[in-house]
Design an enzyme around this catalytic site. Structure first.
Site, PDB file in Angstrom:
ATOM      1  N   GLY A  43      -8.260   4.030  32.454  1.00  0.00           N
ATOM      2  CA  GLY A  43      -7.954   2.951  31.506  1.00  0.00           C
ATOM      3  C   GLY A  43      -7.316   1.770  32.219  1.00  0.00           C
ATOM      4  N   ARG A  56      -4.083  -8.050  43.920  1.00  0.00           N
ATOM      5  CA  ARG A  56      -3.704  -9.238  44.712  1.00  0.00           C
ATOM      6  C   ARG A  56      -2.790  -8.840  45.870  1.00  0.00           C
ATOM      7  NH1 ARG A  56       0.928 -12.297  44.277  1.00  0.00           N
ATOM      8  NH2 ARG A  56       0.820 -14.486  44.933  1.00  0.00           N
ATOM      9  N   ALA A  57      -1.809  -7.990  45.558  1.00  0.00           N
ATOM     10  CA  ALA A  57      -0.841  -7.595  46.591  1.00  0.00           C
ATOM     11  C   ALA A  57      -1.520  -6.794  47.698  1.00  0.00           C
ATOM     12  CB  ALA A  57       0.293  -6.787  45.960  1.00  0.00           C
ATOM     13  N   ARG A 112     -14.763   5.105  33.708  1.00  0.00           N
ATOM     14  CA  ARG A 112     -14.569   6.559  33.826  1.00  0.00           C
ATOM     15  C   ARG A 112     -15.883   7.049  34.435  1.00  0.00           C
ATOM     16  NH1 ARG A 112      -9.390   6.935  31.248  1.00  0.00           N
ATOM     17  NH2 ARG A 112      -9.386   5.674  29.367  1.00  0.00           N
ATOM     18  N   GLY A 171      -4.557   6.383  36.989  1.00  0.00           N
ATOM     19  CA  GLY A 171      -3.679   7.440  36.506  1.00  0.00           C
ATOM     20  C   GLY A 171      -3.929   8.765  37.219  1.00  0.00           C
ATOM     21  N   ASP A 172      -3.424   9.838  36.619  1.00  0.00           N
ATOM     22  CA  ASP A 172      -3.526  11.184  37.206  1.00  0.00           C
ATOM     23  C   ASP A 172      -4.958  11.572  37.563  1.00  0.00           C
ATOM     24  OD1 ASP A 172      -0.928  11.994  37.318  1.00  0.00           O
ATOM     25  OD2 ASP A 172      -0.942  13.006  35.372  1.00  0.00           O
ATOM     26  N   GLY A 173      -5.896  11.272  36.651  1.00  0.00           N
ATOM     27  CA  GLY A 173      -7.302  11.625  36.896  1.00  0.00           C
ATOM     28  C   GLY A 173      -7.806  10.918  38.139  1.00  0.00           C
ATOM     29  N   THR A 222      -1.105   2.828  34.464  1.00  0.00           N
ATOM     30  CA  THR A 222      -1.530   3.312  33.146  1.00  0.00           C
ATOM     31  C   THR A 222      -0.480   2.914  32.112  1.00  0.00           C
ATOM     32  OG1 THR A 222      -1.846   5.257  31.727  1.00  0.00           O
ATOM     33  CG2 THR A 222      -0.629   5.640  33.742  1.00  0.00           C
ATOM     34  N   ASP A 229       0.239   4.618  29.679  1.00  0.00           N
ATOM     35  CA  ASP A 229       0.764   5.844  29.051  1.00  0.00           C
ATOM     36  C   ASP A 229       2.106   6.325  29.639  1.00  0.00           C
ATOM     37  OD1 ASP A 229      -1.625   5.803  27.627  1.00  0.00           O
ATOM     38  OD2 ASP A 229      -2.612   7.260  28.935  1.00  0.00           O
ATOM     39  N   ASP A 245       2.563   8.409  31.857  1.00  0.00           N
ATOM     40  CA  ASP A 245       2.503   9.876  31.858  1.00  0.00           C
ATOM     41  C   ASP A 245       2.275  10.474  33.248  1.00  0.00           C
ATOM     42  OD1 ASP A 245      -0.069   8.948  32.146  1.00  0.00           O
ATOM     43  OD2 ASP A 245      -0.978  10.357  30.745  1.00  0.00           O
ATOM     44  N   ARG A 288      -2.413   8.741  24.896  1.00  0.00           N
ATOM     45  CA  ARG A 288      -3.141   9.995  25.127  1.00  0.00           C
ATOM     46  C   ARG A 288      -2.270  11.161  24.653  1.00  0.00           C
ATOM     47  NH1 ARG A 288      -6.812  11.085  30.457  1.00  0.00           N
ATOM     48  NH2 ARG A 288      -7.011   8.859  30.329  1.00  0.00           N
ATOM     49  N   ALA A 293      11.752   1.849  13.921  1.00  0.00           N
ATOM     50  CA  ALA A 293      10.942   2.622  12.966  1.00  0.00           C
ATOM     51  C   ALA A 293      11.777   3.702  12.279  1.00  0.00           C
ATOM     52  CB  ALA A 293       9.764   3.264  13.694  1.00  0.00           C
ATOM     53  N   HIS A 314      -7.056  -0.620  21.272  1.00  0.00           N
ATOM     54  CA  HIS A 314      -7.149  -1.211  22.607  1.00  0.00           C
ATOM     55  C   HIS A 314      -6.397  -2.524  22.779  1.00  0.00           C
ATOM     56  CE1 HIS A 314     -10.199   1.895  22.949  1.00  0.00           C
ATOM     57  NE2 HIS A 314     -10.007   1.794  24.248  1.00  0.00           N
ATOM     58  N   ARG A 338      -3.860  -2.420  25.429  1.00  0.00           N
ATOM     59  CA  ARG A 338      -4.193  -2.411  26.866  1.00  0.00           C
ATOM     60  C   ARG A 338      -4.376  -3.813  27.428  1.00  0.00           C
ATOM     61  NH1 ARG A 338      -7.790   2.492  27.435  1.00  0.00           N
ATOM     62  NH2 ARG A 338      -9.350   1.152  28.357  1.00  0.00           N
TER      63      ARG A 338
HETATM   64  P1  ADP Z   1      -6.691   8.125  34.560  1.00  0.00           P
HETATM   65  O1  ADP Z   1      -6.907   7.871  35.998  1.00  0.00           O
HETATM   66  O2  ADP Z   1      -6.120   6.943  33.832  1.00  0.00           O
HETATM   67  O3  ADP Z   1      -5.928   9.418  34.307  1.00  0.00           O
HETATM   68  P2  ADP Z   1      -9.140   9.506  33.866  1.00  0.00           P
HETATM   69  O4  ADP Z   1      -8.499  10.832  33.638  1.00  0.00           O
HETATM   70  O5  ADP Z   1     -10.218   9.106  32.936  1.00  0.00           O
HETATM   71  O6  ADP Z   1      -8.115   8.300  33.871  1.00  0.00           O
HETATM   72  O7  ADP Z   1      -9.718   9.528  35.349  1.00  0.00           O
HETATM   73  C1  ADP Z   1     -10.371   8.390  35.885  1.00  0.00           C
HETATM   74  C2  ADP Z   1     -11.502   8.838  36.763  1.00  0.00           C
HETATM   75  O8  ADP Z   1     -11.020   9.600  37.853  1.00  0.00           O
HETATM   76  C3  ADP Z   1     -12.517   9.764  36.085  1.00  0.00           C
HETATM   77  O9  ADP Z   1     -13.463   9.059  35.302  1.00  0.00           O
HETATM   78  C4  ADP Z   1     -13.175  10.403  37.288  1.00  0.00           C
HETATM   79  O10 ADP Z   1     -14.100   9.524  37.885  1.00  0.00           O
HETATM   80  C5  ADP Z   1     -11.990  10.572  38.242  1.00  0.00           C
HETATM   81  N1  ADP Z   1     -11.437  11.921  38.107  1.00  0.00           N
HETATM   82  C6  ADP Z   1     -10.662  12.406  37.117  1.00  0.00           C
HETATM   83  N2  ADP Z   1     -10.372  13.709  37.310  1.00  0.00           N
HETATM   84  C7  ADP Z   1     -10.991  14.046  38.460  1.00  0.00           C
HETATM   85  C8  ADP Z   1     -11.089  15.262  39.214  1.00  0.00           C
HETATM   86  N3  ADP Z   1     -10.484  16.380  38.803  1.00  0.00           N
HETATM   87  N4  ADP Z   1     -11.829  15.239  40.344  1.00  0.00           N
HETATM   88  C9  ADP Z   1     -12.443  14.114  40.770  1.00  0.00           C
HETATM   89  N5  ADP Z   1     -12.386  12.952  40.101  1.00  0.00           N
HETATM   90  C10 ADP Z   1     -11.668  12.909  38.985  1.00  0.00           C
HETATM   91  O1  F6P Z   2      -4.919   6.078  29.444  1.00  0.00           O
HETATM   92  C1  F6P Z   2      -4.883   4.878  28.738  1.00  0.00           C
HETATM   93  C2  F6P Z   2      -5.522   5.045  27.373  1.00  0.00           C
HETATM   94  O2  F6P Z   2      -5.489   3.799  26.714  1.00  0.00           O
HETATM   95  C3  F6P Z   2      -4.899   6.131  26.503  1.00  0.00           C
HETATM   96  O3  F6P Z   2      -3.702   5.721  25.894  1.00  0.00           O
HETATM   97  C4  F6P Z   2      -6.024   6.412  25.551  1.00  0.00           C
HETATM   98  O4  F6P Z   2      -5.946   7.758  25.103  1.00  0.00           O
HETATM   99  C5  F6P Z   2      -7.255   6.225  26.398  1.00  0.00           C
HETATM  100  O5  F6P Z   2      -6.871   5.436  27.514  1.00  0.00           O
HETATM  101  C6  F6P Z   2      -8.410   5.552  25.680  1.00  0.00           C
HETATM  102  O6  F6P Z   2      -9.488   5.542  26.539  1.00  0.00           O
HETATM  103  P1  F6P Z   2     -10.814   4.655  26.291  1.00  0.00           P
HETATM  104  O7  F6P Z   2     -10.460   3.228  26.589  1.00  0.00           O
HETATM  105  O8  F6P Z   2     -11.774   5.212  27.280  1.00  0.00           O
HETATM  106  O9  F6P Z   2     -11.198   4.850  24.870  1.00  0.00           O
END
Ligand code: ADP
Ligand code: F6P
Length: 333
Positions: free
Chosen positions: A19, A29-30, A80, A110-112, A133, A135, A137, A179, A194, A258, A261
């Protein structure tokens, strides 16, 4: 014993993944400007891992990142990319880096995205993750680029909803992103004052308690009742119908979506984007790989990506307790 010379980096690639988040442009830029300052070539990789696999790569000079620090979104686009989770996709991504002469890669996401970065590092690409991100998170860092802008956007939207909610003496449920995490909901909820804040980490699904709160605050003269509902709980529309039926008070649900974002990054997001992006380049220049940049106890630090991904983060019980007890329903007069 002689220590091995760190890998000498000549060309740094940068991509944004997952995201998008306000402040990612400051980080891009940096990366470019810091790398150029250090005498390195810089390549922009477009559309995240998807673009890396497809070879959407172009040299970026210092001028190419002029006037982007104040822009929301990411000039490199984001995506993604399910293919990145397959051995073939991963191998192709590593090959693209090698073909483009990229020997150091900065992944802003992010983590993914870091899971993908870690696997690329295992295939020999020097890789550094930068947390971006809305989030908040990512466990190893106290700040992620984009959170501050998103929380301010959500808070301002809730302020606006409160105006109309008061005029019509309604209950309003406002669904915020995040998320599976409740940070955005907690901060936006506290900032907007709230009445109820429902977070995945804390919510016990006792809707009757919320209904009782609404009836009680109305009895005490409150003209609106704002409920922040985090995306991880969801179903705000159905919840609104049930609450209206049970209380007899008109109830509306708004899903902010969105809009959270986008927008002009706050100074905090420009600052963190800038410092974390530059720090990532410095790590690569020092010969480091498979690290993630983090902010801990007032300092920029870095962790092994595996260790960073294995860490756990907990929403603060104290902050949640304060948010709950400051609600009007607990006040004695
Ligand atoms: P975020 O990076 O914000 O957590 P996602 O979880 O959607 O978002 O991950 C972004 C992209 O990173 C994914 O679309 C995929 O291309 C890659 N990715 C996520 N998890 C994995 C994984 N376990 N192994 C390899 N690539 C990954
Ligand atoms: O990780 C950022 C985020 O905006 C989350 O808060 C939300 O769950 C997700 O991405 C939405 O993803 P997409 O833009 O792919 O619908």
């Amino acid at each position: 014993m002689a220590t091995a010379e760190p890998n000498k980096i000549n060309t740094i690639g940068v991509l944004t993944s997952g995201g998008d988040a306000p402040g990612m442009n400051a980080a891009v830029r940096a990366v470019v400007r810091r790398a150029r300052y250090k005498g390195l070539k810089t390549m922009g990789i477009y559309q995240g891992y998807d673009g890396l696999i497809k070879g959407h790569i172009k040299e970026l000079g210092a001028k190419d990142v002029s006037d982007i620090i104040g822009r929301g979104g990411t000039i490199l686009y984001s995506a993604r990319c399910p293919e990145m989770r397959t051995p073939e996709g991963l191998a192709q991504a590593a090959k693209s880096c090698n073909d483009a002469g990229i020997d150091g890669l900065v992944v802003i996401g992010g983590d993914g995205s870091f899971a993908g970065a870690q696997k690329l590092a295992d295939l020999g690409i020097n890789t550094i993750g930068v947390p971006g991100t809305i989030d908040l998170d990512i466990a190893c860092t106290e700040y992620t680029i984009g959170f501050d802008t998103a929380v301010n956007t959500a808070m301002e939207a809730i302020d606006k909803i409160r105006d109309t909610s008061t005029s019509h003496e309604r209950v309003s449920i406002v669904e915020v992103m995040g998320r599976d995490a409740g940070y955005l909901g907690l901060w936006a909820g506290i900032g907007a004052g709230a009445e109820d804040i429902l977070l995945p980490e804390k919510y016990d699904y006792d809707e009757q308690r919320i209904i009782n709160n609404i009836i009680e605050t109305r009895r005490k003269g409150k003209k609106h009742h704002i409920i922040i509902n985090a995306e991880g709980i969801g179903h705000s529309g159905a919840m609104a119908k049930r609450i209206e039926a049970a209380t007899g008070i008109a109830t509306r649900a708004t899903i902010l979506g969105h809009m959270q974002r986008g927008g002009t990054p706050t100074s905090r997001d420009r600052m963190f984007g800038t410092l974390m992006g530059a720090y990532a380049v410095d790590l690569l220049v020092e010969g480091k790989t498979k690290r993630v940049v983090a902010y801990k106890n007032g300092e920029f630090v870095d962790f092994d990506i595996n260790e960073g991904l294995a860490m756990k983060k907990q929403l603060s019980d104290y902050e949640f307790e304060i948010a709950t007890t400051l609600s009007f329903k607990y006040s004695k007069n």
